[in-house]
Write a protein that holds these residues in place. Structure first.
Motif, PDB file in Angstrom:
ATOM      1  N   ILE A   1     -16.107  -9.975  -5.516  1.00  0.00           N
ATOM      2  CA  ILE A   1     -16.159  -8.851  -6.452  1.00  0.00           C
ATOM      3  C   ILE A   1     -15.475  -9.256  -7.758  1.00  0.00           C
ATOM      4  N   ASP A   2     -15.856  -8.586  -8.831  1.00  0.00           N
ATOM      5  CA  ASP A   2     -15.347  -8.908 -10.149  1.00  0.00           C
ATOM      6  C   ASP A   2     -13.864  -8.525 -10.249  1.00  0.00           C
ATOM      7  N   ALA A   3     -13.036  -9.507 -10.570  1.00  0.00           N
ATOM      8  CA  ALA A   3     -11.604  -9.223 -10.637  1.00  0.00           C
ATOM      9  C   ALA A   3     -11.049  -9.379 -12.044  1.00  0.00           C
ATOM     10  N   GLU A   4     -11.963  -9.515 -13.015  1.00  0.00           N
ATOM     11  CA  GLU A   4     -11.536  -9.747 -14.384  1.00  0.00           C
ATOM     12  C   GLU A   4     -10.620  -8.619 -14.878  1.00  0.00           C
ATOM     13  N   HIS A   5     -10.987  -7.386 -14.499  1.00  0.00           N
ATOM     14  CA  HIS A   5     -10.200  -6.246 -14.976  1.00  0.00           C
ATOM     15  C   HIS A   5      -9.231  -5.727 -13.928  1.00  0.00           C
ATOM     16  N   ALA A   6      -8.808  -6.627 -13.064  1.00  0.00           N
ATOM     17  CA  ALA A   6      -7.825  -6.236 -12.049  1.00  0.00           C
ATOM     18  C   ALA A   6      -6.576  -5.699 -12.735  1.00  0.00           C
ATOM     19  N   LEU A   7      -5.962  -4.681 -12.123  1.00  0.00           N
ATOM     20  CA  LEU A   7      -4.747  -4.100 -12.704  1.00  0.00           C
ATOM     21  C   LEU A   7      -3.534  -4.918 -12.272  1.00  0.00           C
ATOM     22  N   LEU A   8      -2.602  -5.070 -13.200  1.00  0.00           N
ATOM     23  CA  LEU A   8      -1.370  -5.785 -12.877  1.00  0.00           C
ATOM     24  C   LEU A   8      -0.280  -4.754 -12.647  1.00  0.00           C
ATOM     25  N   VAL A   9       0.231  -4.727 -11.434  1.00  0.00           N
ATOM     26  CA  VAL A   9       1.094  -3.620 -11.034  1.00  0.00           C
ATOM     27  C   VAL A   9       2.360  -4.110 -10.339  1.00  0.00           C
ATOM     28  N   SER A  10       3.433  -3.392 -10.556  1.00  0.00           N
ATOM     29  CA  SER A  10       4.569  -3.505  -9.663  1.00  0.00           C
ATOM     30  C   SER A  10       4.824  -2.112  -9.108  1.00  0.00           C
TER      31      SER A  10
ATOM     32  N   PRO B   1      -9.621  -3.703  -8.108  1.00  0.00           N
ATOM     33  CA  PRO B   1      -8.583  -4.610  -7.608  1.00  0.00           C
ATOM     34  C   PRO B   1      -7.242  -4.355  -8.295  1.00  0.00           C
ATOM     35  N   VAL B   2      -6.192  -4.341  -7.498  1.00  0.00           N
ATOM     36  CA  VAL B   2      -4.836  -4.129  -8.005  1.00  0.00           C
ATOM     37  C   VAL B   2      -3.984  -5.308  -7.548  1.00  0.00           C
ATOM     38  N   LEU B   3      -3.449  -6.048  -8.499  1.00  0.00           N
ATOM     39  CA  LEU B   3      -2.565  -7.146  -8.119  1.00  0.00           C
ATOM     40  C   LEU B   3      -1.146  -6.615  -8.154  1.00  0.00           C
TER      41      LEU B   3
ATOM     42  N   LYS C   1       0.815  -1.208   0.000  1.00  0.00           N
ATOM     43  CA  LYS C   1       0.000   0.000   0.000  1.00  0.00           C
ATOM     44  C   LYS C   1       0.858   1.272   0.000  1.00  0.00           C
ATOM     45  N   SER C   2       1.804   1.350   0.916  1.00  0.00           N
ATOM     46  CA  SER C   2       2.610   2.578   1.003  1.00  0.00           C
ATOM     47  C   SER C   2       3.474   2.765  -0.233  1.00  0.00           C
ATOM     48  N   THR C   3       4.017   1.673  -0.745  1.00  0.00           N
ATOM     49  CA  THR C   3       4.854   1.766  -1.942  1.00  0.00           C
ATOM     50  C   THR C   3       4.021   2.260  -3.115  1.00  0.00           C
ATOM     51  N   LEU C   4       2.808   1.746  -3.248  1.00  0.00           N
ATOM     52  CA  LEU C   4       1.945   2.193  -4.335  1.00  0.00           C
ATOM     53  C   LEU C   4       1.604   3.672  -4.181  1.00  0.00           C
ATOM     54  N   ALA C   5       1.280   4.077  -2.970  1.00  0.00           N
ATOM     55  CA  ALA C   5       0.953   5.492  -2.733  1.00  0.00           C
ATOM     56  C   ALA C   5       2.138   6.368  -3.133  1.00  0.00           C
TER      57      ALA C   5
ATOM     58  N   ILE D   1       1.481   1.729 -13.237  1.00  0.00           N
ATOM     59  CA  ILE D   1       1.091   2.912 -12.459  1.00  0.00           C
ATOM     60  C   ILE D   1       0.216   3.858 -13.293  1.00  0.00           C
ATOM     61  N   LYS D   2       0.604   4.044 -14.526  1.00  0.00           N
ATOM     62  CA  LYS D   2      -0.186   4.876 -15.452  1.00  0.00           C
ATOM     63  C   LYS D   2      -1.618   4.317 -15.562  1.00  0.00           C
ATOM     64  N   GLU D   3      -1.715   3.003 -15.744  1.00  0.00           N
ATOM     65  CA  GLU D   3      -3.029   2.355 -15.846  1.00  0.00           C
ATOM     66  C   GLU D   3      -3.830   2.556 -14.564  1.00  0.00           C
ATOM     67  N   THR D   4      -3.121   2.552 -13.436  1.00  0.00           N
ATOM     68  CA  THR D   4      -3.808   2.742 -12.153  1.00  0.00           C
ATOM     69  C   THR D   4      -4.398   4.149 -12.073  1.00  0.00           C
ATOM     70  N   LEU D   5      -3.626   5.144 -12.506  1.00  0.00           N
ATOM     71  CA  LEU D   5      -4.131   6.522 -12.474  1.00  0.00           C
ATOM     72  C   LEU D   5      -5.341   6.680 -13.405  1.00  0.00           C
ATOM     73  N   GLU D   6      -5.271   6.064 -14.590  1.00  0.00           N
ATOM     74  CA  GLU D   6      -6.407   6.129 -15.515  1.00  0.00           C
ATOM     75  C   GLU D   6      -7.637   5.433 -14.919  1.00  0.00           C
ATOM     76  N   ALA D   7      -7.396   4.315 -14.234  1.00  0.00           N
ATOM     77  CA  ALA D   7      -8.516   3.583 -13.623  1.00  0.00           C
ATOM     78  C   ALA D   7      -9.163   4.411 -12.518  1.00  0.00           C
TER      79      ALA D   7
END
Ligand code: GDP
Ligand code: MG
Length: 597
Positions: free
Chosen positions: A155-164, A130-132, A19-23, A171-177
């Motif tokens: 909950i629906d996880a089909e469109h979960a984001l794949l993140v490191s 959801p963010v994996l 969580k903190s790393t993503l933030a 990260i870009k995809e996360t901001l758009e989401a």
């Protein structure tokens, strides 16, 4: 900013899932702070938080993001505390935002705190993305974890984001989401002011700082505000936002998140969850669902060196300035002298406060066994809320005793399930549910809180080699056959060691305590009986035999320096002892004696 261009969200995750790393990565990639200012884990400020990798106080940050559609958005992230003790604070901060990123470590999967936190988000009607995380690791299993999220959380996880979060992948995809999948806030600019008090803390320069989410209306500098719960009024002297450093602004409108200062003297005057409105033409009804957070676990804190009592008092008063959920009152114990009986939201909260007292204020402490609040119903129809087992009235006047119970959820790999069930059973648990998610079992138990506050976490960790995750919530009070057990050392009751136990377990616990104490108390020049008793009846007994020889007798000849060293050692050891009657009891006895193994 107009509502359509605001997104407010939180990140929910189990500890260590990133969580903190993503933030940090979200903040960094939007150039909210310069590279130079970017410290690792911006949002985890306190030392203890960093060391233990937990976030205790909610933090917040305002990020400006230009999306692929060319529009600029304001994204407000509230970082919620990740731990069960702070569940109420989590639930309030969830109500201040409209969506959540659900971060799950794709090498681990769903854990107990993932569940507890995501249920809070669902309760708050959040849109959840959801963010994996940690997909850079070879052990990452995104497909399995997606399935698990669907099976366990539903909950629906089909469109979960794949993140490191570590490498910045996704990260870009996360901001758009955040912009496209989370809803914009709603609120009326022209309505009377309704701001939710999300959090507050004490700042050495600014005094009390209050984190608010504006629901309706507009908050401006100079406004006279009113706290709807307490009725107190204050002129606002500063408002602003976190980027993440504080930056003053002229006003906060609907949907916005920011802070105010208003010469509020103590954090205690600001109740998390309260509604702030204008003193004149204010809102008529507060926001729903306010409840004050109350301490549930109590223990005594005493200075090892009784001369440090005043230092301890100063330190506790300072800490309490910044933490309204921590309560304290003076306590005197025949065994331990002057100290404080302190109340905490849970065990972690207790540990954090104790650590801070020892580290930041350099006071060595004796902590008595944590206890819960018992409801003692007397035969004369009065009721006592018992915070300290030493105050238990004479059993003959007691009609019955009720204790707090919790619903505990434990997730554990299959192979340890047997040990976990045994542990819960040993702690008077009633099994409520047992289900499987992949190769992990999820067990739900109804347990007495008292059996959990002491060493349950430690035991759970050790029987599962650290693979279990645990979360709990209070479910209420229930009667049980509870009695007070006293411990007598050299025929005198040691108040700090008395405890409430279940009648059926009293003998076993009493015996274990006497055996432990026999090991922990050093021999004296005389024989010392150690007894456990209920009322006047002794239920267990050990005898510590007398010391035969002086320690220095071990030294041969006249080696004076050696003899002196030994005596000095003895003296140093004594500093950590408490004189009790004629007997000296070492400080660790007060806590070790109660551990059950
Ligand atoms: P929190 O407890 O959820 O705030 O978790 P942290 O952000 O503190 O991360 C826990 C640990 O996981 C830290 O050691 C991070 O460096 C590491 N971590 C976080 N995200 C990633 C990731 O995407 N990949 C890898 N390999 N490690 C990560
Ligand atoms: Mg963290």
């Amino acid at each position: 900013t107009d509502l359509a261009h605001i997104r407010n969200f939180s990140i929910v995750a189990h500890i260590d899932h990133g969580k903190s790393t993503l933030a940090d990565r979200l903040i960094q990639s939007t150039n909210t702070v310069s590279e130079r200012e970017m410290k690792e884990q911006l949002l985890d400020a306190m030392d203890i938080e960093r060391e233990r990798g937990i976030t205790i106080k909610a933090n917040t940050v305002r990020i400006e993001y230009i999306a692929d559609n060319g529009e600029q958005y304001v994204l407000n992230l509230i970082d919620t505390p990740g731990h069960v003790d702070f569940a109420y604070e989590v639930s309030r901060s969830m109500r201040a935002v409209e969506g959540s990123l659900l971060v799950v470590d794709s090498t681990q999967g769903v854990e107990a705190q993932t569940l507890a936190n995501v249920y809070q988000a669902i309760d708050a009607d959040h849109e959840i993305v959801p963010v994996l995380n940690k997909i850079d690791l070879p052990a990452s299993e995104p497909e399995r974890v997606k399935e698990q999220i669907e099976d366990v959380i539903g909950i629906d996880a089909e469109h979960a984001l794949l993140v490191s979060a570590k490498s910045g992948l996704g990260i870009k995809e996360t901001l758009e989401a955040i912009v496209h999948r989370l809803p914009a806030p709603t609120g009326e600019r022209d309505a009377p002011l309704k701001a939710m008090l999300v959090d507050s803390w004490y700042d050495a320069y600014l005094g009390v700082v209050v984190l608010v989410r504006i629901m309706d209306g507009v908050l401006k500098k100079g406004d006279k505000i009113k706290m709807m719960q307490t009725g107190a009024t204050y002129p606002v002297d500063r408002i602003g936002v976190f980027r993440p450093a504080m930056q003053n602004v002229d006003e906060l409108g609907p949907g916005e998140i920011g802070f105010l200062t208003a010469q509020i003297k103590q954090v205690r005057d600001t109740k998390v969850g309260d509604t702030i409105t204008h003193e004149k033409k204010g809102a008529e009804k507060p926001l729903p669902g306010f409840k004050p957070s109350v301490p549930v676990v109590f223990c005594g804190l005493f200075p090892v060196d009784s001369a440090e009592f005043e230092d301890l008092r100063d330190a506790i008063e300072k800490l309490a300035l910044n933490d309204a959920s921590f309560s304290y009152e003076m306590e005197t114990s025949a065994a331990l002298g002057f100290g404080f009986r302190c109340g905490f939201l849970g065990l972690l909260h207790l540990e954090v406060i104790r650590d801070r007292l020892e580290r930041e204020y350099d006071i060595e402490l004796i902590t008595t066994a944590p206890s819960v609040i018992y409801h003692v119903y007397m035969k004369d129809d009065t009721k006592i809320d018992l915070h300290n087992p030493a105050d238990m009235p004479d059993m003959s006047k007691v009609d019955h005793v009720e204790e707090p119970r919790i619903k505990a959820t434990i997730l554990v790999p299959d192979e340890y399930l047997g040990d976990v069930l045994k542990l819960c059973q040993d702690r008077r648990g009633l099994q409520l549910d047992l289900t499987y998610a992949g190769n992990r079992a999820m067990v739900v138990y109804d347990l007495p809180l008292n059996e959990v506050v002491f060493d349950f976490y430690d035991r759970l960790k050790s029987v599962t080699k650290g693979y279990a995750s645990f979360d709990y919530q209070m479910i209420g009070y229930r009667e049980d056959n509870l009695v007070r057990m006293s411990i007598l050392v050299n025929d005198e009751a040691v108040d700090a060691l008395s405890m409430l136990v279940h009648r059926d377990r009293a003998e076993m616990r009493g015996r274990a305590m006497c055996e432990k104490l026999k090991e922990l108390i050093p021999r004296h020049m005389f024989k010392i009986p150690i007894q456990a008793a209920i009322g006047g009846k002794v239920i267990a007994r050990e005898t510590l035999s007398a010391m035969r020889k002086d320690v220095t007798a071990k030294c041969y000849g006249g080696d004076a320096t050696r003899k002196k060293k030994l005596l000095e050692k003895q003296k140093a050891g004594k500093k950590k002892m408490r004189q009790f009657g004629k007997v000296e009891i070492p400080q660790e006895a007060f806590i070790s004696a109660l551990k059950m193994d």
